[in-house]
Design a protein around this motif. Structure first.
Motif, PDB file in Angstrom:
ATOM      1  N   SER A 248       0.557  -1.116   0.067  1.00 25.92           N
ATOM      2  CA  SER A 248       0.022  -0.033   0.035  1.00 25.92           C
ATOM      3  C   SER A 248       1.028   1.150  -0.075  1.00 25.92           C
ATOM      4  O   SER A 248       2.077   1.226   0.431  1.00 25.92           O
ATOM      5  N   TYR A 249       0.255   2.337  -0.139  1.00 22.33           N
ATOM      6  CA  TYR A 249       1.030   3.861  -0.261  1.00 22.33           C
ATOM      7  C   TYR A 249       1.478   3.980   1.120  1.00 22.33           C
ATOM      8  O   TYR A 249       2.617   4.622   1.174  1.00 22.33           O
ATOM      9  N   ALA A 253       5.398   4.470   1.883  1.00 25.84           N
ATOM     10  CA  ALA A 253       5.705   5.308   2.489  1.00 25.84           C
ATOM     11  C   ALA A 253       6.600   5.355   3.768  1.00 25.84           C
ATOM     12  O   ALA A 253       7.621   6.114   3.907  1.00 25.84           O
ATOM     13  N   LYS A 254       6.151   4.500   4.522  1.00 23.41           N
ATOM     14  CA  LYS A 254       7.036   4.311   6.026  1.00 23.41           C
ATOM     15  C   LYS A 254       8.196   3.559   5.538  1.00 23.41           C
ATOM     16  O   LYS A 254       9.444   4.001   6.272  1.00 23.41           O
ATOM     17  N   ARG A 255       8.235   2.789   4.572  1.00 21.06           N
ATOM     18  CA  ARG A 255       9.485   1.991   4.042  1.00 21.06           C
ATOM     19  C   ARG A 255      10.713   2.910   3.702  1.00 21.06           C
ATOM     20  O   ARG A 255      12.005   2.998   4.144  1.00 21.06           O
ATOM     21  N   VAL A 256      10.070   3.874   2.873  1.00 15.59           N
ATOM     22  CA  VAL A 256      11.173   4.858   2.117  1.00 15.59           C
ATOM     23  C   VAL A 256      11.288   6.025   2.632  1.00 15.59           C
ATOM     24  O   VAL A 256      12.064   7.131   2.091  1.00 15.59           O
ATOM     25  N   ALA A 257      10.541   6.498   3.758  1.00 16.27           N
ATOM     26  CA  ALA A 257      10.682   7.560   4.677  1.00 16.27           C
ATOM     27  C   ALA A 257      10.234   8.646   3.595  1.00 16.27           C
ATOM     28  O   ALA A 257      10.772   9.858   3.277  1.00 16.27           O
ATOM     29  N   SER A 259       6.022  10.358   2.326  1.00 13.58           N
ATOM     30  CA  SER A 259       4.437  10.422   2.634  1.00 13.58           C
ATOM     31  C   SER A 259       3.661   9.963   1.573  1.00 13.58           C
ATOM     32  O   SER A 259       4.162   9.890   0.380  1.00 13.58           O
ATOM     33  N   PRO A 260       2.357   9.223   1.659  1.00 10.84           N
ATOM     34  CA  PRO A 260       1.642   8.837   0.564  1.00 10.84           C
ATOM     35  C   PRO A 260       1.416   9.737  -0.525  1.00 10.84           C
ATOM     36  O   PRO A 260       1.556   9.338  -1.511  1.00 10.84           O
ATOM     37  N   GLU A 261       1.175  11.062   0.012  1.00  5.36           N
ATOM     38  CA  GLU A 261       1.025  12.097  -1.019  1.00  5.36           C
ATOM     39  C   GLU A 261       1.927  12.309  -2.019  1.00  5.36           C
ATOM     40  O   GLU A 261       1.990  12.422  -3.075  1.00  5.36           O
ATOM     41  N   THR A 262       3.205  12.428  -1.270  1.00  5.30           N
ATOM     42  CA  THR A 262       4.529  12.788  -2.036  1.00  5.30           C
ATOM     43  C   THR A 262       4.875  11.544  -3.017  1.00  5.30           C
ATOM     44  O   THR A 262       5.183  11.642  -4.263  1.00  5.30           O
ATOM     45  N   ILE A 263       4.571  10.117  -2.475  1.00  5.32           N
ATOM     46  CA  ILE A 263       4.585   9.424  -3.690  1.00  5.32           C
ATOM     47  C   ILE A 263       3.802   9.136  -4.750  1.00  5.32           C
ATOM     48  O   ILE A 263       4.299   8.793  -5.768  1.00  5.32           O
ATOM     49  N   ARG A 264       2.567   9.427  -4.444  1.00  2.00           N
ATOM     50  CA  ARG A 264       1.412   9.457  -5.594  1.00  2.00           C
ATOM     51  C   ARG A 264       1.979  10.437  -6.575  1.00  2.00           C
ATOM     52  O   ARG A 264       1.788  10.367  -7.628  1.00  2.00           O
ATOM     53  N   ARG A 265       2.608  11.840  -5.903  1.00  2.00           N
ATOM     54  CA  ARG A 265       2.864  12.738  -6.844  1.00  2.00           C
ATOM     55  C   ARG A 265       4.112  12.707  -7.602  1.00  2.00           C
ATOM     56  O   ARG A 265       4.133  12.996  -8.975  1.00  2.00           O
ATOM     57  N   TYR A 266       5.025  12.205  -7.220  1.00  2.00           N
ATOM     58  CA  TYR A 266       6.473  12.344  -7.779  1.00  2.00           C
ATOM     59  C   TYR A 266       7.092  10.869  -7.875  1.00  2.00           C
ATOM     60  O   TYR A 266       8.060  11.023  -8.675  1.00  2.00           O
TER      61      TYR A 266
END
Length: 293
Positions: A248-249, A253-257, A259-266
């Protein structure tokens, strides 16, 4: 500095664009320049209105992200090569690629690791914020433990046993990623990543060069290889791959340090087939006659 005027600022922006800098890079450099100009105003070196003459470009959503990433198939071929190579297995390039790909963290995360942050028995890496020598981007908020697969652990263990220079850093700590001078710098880890992702390691050079004489294989020139990938590109590929594998996002996000929002966007860059496979379990049998709603 007193010779700076609006015309020169416009010429500088035009130079960056004509040189081929990405829109986000141009904006970043102009933002830094604007802050410098504000400082120069405060010490009365330039005219008060000069910072206002530098207009920052507005970026579209596409301009704010980069499509540059290490594809999962390429990562698979590279890591298969390293794991089967007597000469290259456990080297700085190998362990760097294993870490960035399978964790998905930033350079600063891996640079911060001490030898004691690796738990070989549990196959766990412990990321901790320890300023001033090493820092995580958001400090203690990015502290976490990350488990890795057995082949990744094998690479780390071989690096420690055979390749790792037994050096301490300036604070007397034992870094996991070390050089003959101490803790590896961010630029050194970056060069290791560029070297690690050159496809001529496992196949013929796509650019018709001979690896034995190619200057791009040298650390200081490795980023110039058109087919090598930066740590950011490896991180982007890793995050997309982890999401494609069903994480899941929130978990990624927790694994890579991040946020879910940053991951979705970038960082999430699936192609159309990968997007479909993510949806397929919930949609392939969707039918109005059998749906409860």
């Amino acid at each position: 500095m007193r010779e700076l005027d609006g015309w020169l600022l416009d010429e500088y922006e035009r130079y960056l664009e004509e040189r081929g800098d990405a829109p986000s890079t141009v904006k970043g450099k102009l933002s830094a320049l604007k802050e410098l100009l504000k400082y120069c105003v405060s010490i009365e070196v330039v005219d008060d209105d000069l910072p206002d003459k530098l207009t920052l470009p507005r970026l579209s959503k596409d301009d704010q992200t980069s499509d540059d990433m290490l594809e999962a198939d390429d990562a698979r071929k590279l890591l298969e090569f390293y794991r089967e190579s007597i000469r290259h297995k456990g080297t700085s390039q190998h362990v760097t690629l294993e870490l960035i790909w399978h964790v998905g963290g930033r350079i600063g995360c891996f640079r911060s690791l001490d030898l004691g942050d690796w738990d070989a028995e549990e196959r766990v890496l412990k990321f901790r914020h320890r300023p001033p020598e090493t820092r995580l981007k958001d400090g203690e908020e990015h502290e976490r433990n990350v488990a890795v697969a057995e082949p990744v652990a094998d690479a780390i263990e071989l690096w420690i046993a055979r390749e790792r220079p037994q050096k301490r850093d300036n604070a007397g700590r034992k870094p996991l990623l070390s050089t003959t001078h101490g803790r590896a710098s961010g630029s050194t880890i970056q060069c290791w990543a560029y070297q690690a992702t050159q496809p001529c390691l496992y196949m013929g050079c796509p650019h018709n060069r001979r690896r034995s004489s190619c200057e791009y294989t040298q650390r200081q020139h490795s980023s110039k290889c058109p087919s090598s990938r930066s740590p950011h590109a490896i991180r982007t590929g890793s995050i997309t791959w982890q999401l494609n594998n069903g994480l899941s996002y929130v978990k990624v996000a927790k694994r890579v340090a991040s946020s879910p929002e940053t991951i979705r966007r970038y960082y999430d860059k699936p192609d159309y087939s990968e997007e479909l496979e993510r949806r397929r379990p919930e949609t392939e049998n969707l039918d109005v006659l059998t749906s409860p709603f």
